[in-house]
Design an enzyme around this catalytic site. Sequence first.
Site, PDB file in Angstrom:
ATOM      1  N   HIS A   1       0.879  -1.192   0.000  1.00  0.00           N
ATOM      2  CA  HIS A   1       0.000   0.000   0.000  1.00  0.00           C
ATOM      3  C   HIS A   1       0.913   1.238   0.000  1.00  0.00           C
ATOM      4  O   HIS A   1       1.764   1.379  -0.872  1.00  0.00           O
ATOM      5  CB  HIS A   1      -0.921  -0.107   1.219  1.00  0.00           C
ATOM      6  CG  HIS A   1      -2.100   0.831   1.259  1.00  0.00           C
ATOM      7  ND1 HIS A   1      -2.461   1.651   0.236  1.00  0.00           N
ATOM      8  CD2 HIS A   1      -3.019   1.058   2.260  1.00  0.00           C
ATOM      9  CE1 HIS A   1      -3.552   2.349   0.577  1.00  0.00           C
ATOM     10  NE2 HIS A   1      -3.904   2.020   1.812  1.00  0.00           N
TER      11      HIS A   1
ATOM     12  N   HIS B   1      -2.301  -2.265  -9.586  1.00  0.00           N
ATOM     13  CA  HIS B   1      -3.335  -1.690  -8.718  1.00  0.00           C
ATOM     14  C   HIS B   1      -4.555  -2.610  -8.721  1.00  0.00           C
ATOM     15  O   HIS B   1      -4.897  -3.162  -9.755  1.00  0.00           O
ATOM     16  CB  HIS B   1      -3.738  -0.291  -9.212  1.00  0.00           C
ATOM     17  CG  HIS B   1      -4.418   0.520  -8.159  1.00  0.00           C
ATOM     18  ND1 HIS B   1      -5.759   0.386  -7.884  1.00  0.00           N
ATOM     19  CD2 HIS B   1      -3.941   1.440  -7.296  1.00  0.00           C
ATOM     20  CE1 HIS B   1      -6.068   1.213  -6.893  1.00  0.00           C
ATOM     21  NE2 HIS B   1      -4.981   1.857  -6.515  1.00  0.00           N
TER      22      HIS B   1
ATOM     23  N   ASP C   1       2.211   5.896  -6.421  1.00  0.00           N
ATOM     24  CA  ASP C   1       3.422   5.886  -5.602  1.00  0.00           C
ATOM     25  C   ASP C   1       4.711   5.966  -6.425  1.00  0.00           C
ATOM     26  O   ASP C   1       5.749   6.385  -5.906  1.00  0.00           O
ATOM     27  CB  ASP C   1       3.460   4.618  -4.730  1.00  0.00           C
ATOM     28  CG  ASP C   1       2.549   4.747  -3.525  1.00  0.00           C
ATOM     29  OD1 ASP C   1       2.482   5.855  -2.956  1.00  0.00           O
ATOM     30  OD2 ASP C   1       1.900   3.762  -3.153  1.00  0.00           O
TER      31      ASP C   1
HETATM   32  C1  SDX Z   1      -1.611   2.278  -3.144  1.00  0.00           C
HETATM   33  O1  SDX Z   1      -6.236   0.448  -3.147  1.00  0.00           O
HETATM   34  C2  SDX Z   1      -5.876   1.696  -3.345  1.00  0.00           C
HETATM   35  O2  SDX Z   1      -6.631   2.520  -3.761  1.00  0.00           O
HETATM   36  C3  SDX Z   1      -4.429   1.997  -2.916  1.00  0.00           C
HETATM   37  C4  SDX Z   1      -3.890   3.389  -3.312  1.00  0.00           C
HETATM   38  C5  SDX Z   1      -4.607   4.521  -2.542  1.00  0.00           C
HETATM   39  O3  SDX Z   1      -4.570   5.666  -3.017  1.00  0.00           O
HETATM   40  O4  SDX Z   1      -5.134   4.263  -1.463  1.00  0.00           O
HETATM   41  O5  SDX Z   1      -4.033   3.611  -4.706  1.00  0.00           O
HETATM   42  C6  SDX Z   1      -2.394   3.536  -2.913  1.00  0.00           C
HETATM   43  O6  SDX Z   1      -1.534   1.496  -2.220  1.00  0.00           O
HETATM   44  C7  SDX Z   1      -0.996   1.953  -4.495  1.00  0.00           C
HETATM   45  C8  SDX Z   1      -0.399   0.516  -4.584  1.00  0.00           C
HETATM   46  C9  SDX Z   1       1.044   0.478  -4.057  1.00  0.00           C
HETATM   47  N1  SDX Z   1       1.594  -0.880  -4.065  1.00  0.00           N
HETATM   48  C10 SDX Z   1       2.593  -1.276  -4.898  1.00  0.00           C
HETATM   49  O7  SDX Z   1       3.050  -0.544  -5.753  1.00  0.00           O
HETATM   50  C11 SDX Z   1       3.125  -2.651  -4.631  1.00  0.00           C
HETATM   51  C12 SDX Z   1       3.305  -3.417  -5.929  1.00  0.00           C
HETATM   52  N2  SDX Z   1       1.997  -3.759  -6.444  1.00  0.00           N
HETATM   53  C13 SDX Z   1       1.448  -5.035  -6.275  1.00  0.00           C
HETATM   54  O8  SDX Z   1       1.905  -5.845  -5.274  1.00  0.00           O
HETATM   55  C14 SDX Z   1      -0.045  -5.159  -6.598  1.00  0.00           C
HETATM   56  O9  SDX Z   1      -0.238  -4.670  -7.880  1.00  0.00           O
HETATM   57  C15 SDX Z   1      -1.073  -4.542  -5.640  1.00  0.00           C
HETATM   58  C16 SDX Z   1      -0.840  -4.978  -4.190  1.00  0.00           C
HETATM   59  C17 SDX Z   1      -1.077  -3.026  -5.709  1.00  0.00           C
HETATM   60  C18 SDX Z   1      -2.487  -5.044  -6.076  1.00  0.00           C
HETATM   61  O10 SDX Z   1      -2.604  -6.387  -5.770  1.00  0.00           O
HETATM   62  P1  SDX Z   1      -3.762  -7.361  -6.344  1.00  0.00           P
HETATM   63  O11 SDX Z   1      -4.916  -6.569  -6.825  1.00  0.00           O
HETATM   64  O12 SDX Z   1      -4.001  -8.381  -5.299  1.00  0.00           O
HETATM   65  O13 SDX Z   1      -3.072  -7.988  -7.622  1.00  0.00           O
HETATM   66  P2  SDX Z   1      -2.142  -9.257  -7.685  1.00  0.00           P
HETATM   67  O14 SDX Z   1      -1.032  -9.133  -6.705  1.00  0.00           O
HETATM   68  O15 SDX Z   1      -3.008 -10.499  -7.527  1.00  0.00           O
HETATM   69  O16 SDX Z   1      -1.578  -9.172  -9.131  1.00  0.00           O
HETATM   70  C19 SDX Z   1      -2.272  -9.626 -10.308  1.00  0.00           C
HETATM   71  C20 SDX Z   1      -1.240 -10.063 -11.323  1.00  0.00           C
HETATM   72  C21 SDX Z   1      -0.302 -11.107 -10.753  1.00  0.00           C
HETATM   73  O17 SDX Z   1       0.141 -11.901 -11.850  1.00  0.00           O
HETATM   74  P3  SDX Z   1      -0.454 -13.374 -12.080  1.00  0.00           P
HETATM   75  O18 SDX Z   1      -0.195 -14.148 -10.831  1.00  0.00           O
HETATM   76  O19 SDX Z   1      -1.918 -13.201 -12.359  1.00  0.00           O
HETATM   77  O20 SDX Z   1       0.341 -13.865 -13.255  1.00  0.00           O
HETATM   78  O21 SDX Z   1      -0.397  -8.965 -11.706  1.00  0.00           O
HETATM   79  C22 SDX Z   1       0.938  -9.212 -11.283  1.00  0.00           C
HETATM   80  C23 SDX Z   1       0.826 -10.307 -10.223  1.00  0.00           C
HETATM   81  O22 SDX Z   1       2.001 -11.025 -10.118  1.00  0.00           O
HETATM   82  N3  SDX Z   1       1.435  -8.005 -10.669  1.00  0.00           N
HETATM   83  C24 SDX Z   1       2.714  -7.629 -10.626  1.00  0.00           C
HETATM   84  C25 SDX Z   1       2.725  -6.414  -9.951  1.00  0.00           C
HETATM   85  N4  SDX Z   1       1.474  -6.083  -9.608  1.00  0.00           N
HETATM   86  C26 SDX Z   1       0.693  -7.055 -10.053  1.00  0.00           C
HETATM   87  N5  SDX Z   1       3.827  -8.191 -11.077  1.00  0.00           N
HETATM   88  C27 SDX Z   1       4.986  -7.544 -10.854  1.00  0.00           C
HETATM   89  N6  SDX Z   1       5.058  -6.367 -10.199  1.00  0.00           N
HETATM   90  C28 SDX Z   1       3.949  -5.782  -9.734  1.00  0.00           C
HETATM   91  N7  SDX Z   1       4.018  -4.625  -9.092  1.00  0.00           N
END
Ligand code: SDX
Length: 376
Positions: free
Chosen positions: A223, A262, A313
């Site tokens: 997050h 996201h 971010d």
């Molecule tokens: C914020 O929710 C909000 O509104 C939050 C926010 C706010 O203003 O409040 O917008 C602020 O928290 C932004 C997010 C910051 N986090 C990150 O940057 C961390 C990196 N991101 C990820 O871990 C991820 O994308 C999340 C946690 C943000 C979202 O997670 P989800 O929705 O559970 O998605 P997922 O992890 O299940 O990913 C889906 C697919 C996966 O691949 P497959 O298994 O389907 O093959 O996308 C891939 C993931 O591996 N993936 C990524 C990735 N994000 C998603 N692969 C590599 N790097 C990434 N960053």
Amino acid sequence: MAERPEYSPGLAGVIAGESAISRIDFEANRLIVRGYDLVEITRRAVFEEVAWLLLYGELPTAAQLGGFQDRLRAERGLPPAVEELLRRTPAEAQSMAVLRSAVSALGVTDPEARDISREATLRKAERLLAKVPTILTAAHRCASGLEPVPPDPELGHAANLLYMVDGRRPQEHAVRAVDVALMLYSEHGFNASSFAARVAASTLADLHAAVTAGIAALMGPLHGGANEAAMEMMLEIGEPERARPWVLEALAQKRKIMGFGHREYKSGDSRVPAVTEEGRRVAAATGESRWQRIADAVEATMLSEKGIFPNVDFPVAWTFYTMGLPIPLYTPIFVASRVAGWAAHVVEQQESNRLIRPNHIYTGPGDRPFPRLADR
Ligand code: SDX
């Protein structure tokens, strides 16, 4: 055997309540706050206007804004107990853990701590908005062995925040970039931290308790903590030419690239272009374009290899770094902004409250007889 009910891991796609605060317009890729396009607001407003909009539901008149800014200025100081806490905190403590503790301590000293009426909650929200920048900058200076810089009543909210970091009058491009980040970070629906704040508020806990819960949920790298983690990653990459191979290698190892992806946005976070624009201005004004170029290369690789876009971010991280802000301040600055959104959620939750208490699917062992201690 009873049929296993369906559930959504991570509550993805689950509607967990109603809210009149904000919505994402997916078709136009816009974030709408109380009916207004937030990115459009940022072009002509300052953070205090957005904070007022979140707290009170309408944009402030000039007189309301002036009064609000005066109250914020007057409330920037910290109670001695909280300042003492910051001075006694070990220098190596995580900045978000310090902020979480200090906000909790503010709740102990707040004159209206036990009053959860709407009016008291809004007054407490104003005090928190005023004090969080003082806490996060004082905490950073104490950890660096420096005296905190007292707030400057002549400066607006964003400028004073920057001033308290190093005691120097900040430059216009830096003030503007921080102001834009504060506005765009302020609210985002039922994100993890706002939901955590609502869960706490639904027990009729007070604002400081709910905000402490919000900070606790925001600090992790999935997050808000992602802005600091994204900058650490860019420092590790070091040079623009290294960005593509670095990302390819990280993806091959199934590592998450911080600042990308996201839960809600699948074709780009609507806040990213506005922050990127500020970042480019900062890079041009400072003559330091290295981080922007690394960011561009990481972004291009993530898009071509995974089709995954940056979230807010990511540009915040390199923009703040380019203007010289220390990394441990990035997630605390997110807090300084999101306090406005959390407070709006707390007020809304408590206005038509029902305890938030979902169910789960039990996956533990079947029923078993209790063995005596001697028989185990
Ligand atoms: C914020 O929710 C909000 O509104 C939050 C926010 C706010 O203003 O409040 O917008 C602020 O928290 C932004 C997010 C910051 N986090 C990150 O940057 C961390 C990196 N991101 C990820 O871990 C991820 O994308 C999340 C946690 C943000 C979202 O997670 P989800 O929705 O559970 O998605 P997922 O992890 O299940 O990913 C889906 C697919 C996966 O691949 P497959 O298994 O389907 O093959 O996308 C891939 C993931 O591996 N993936 C990524 C990735 N994000 C998603 N692969 C590599 N790097 C990434 N960053």
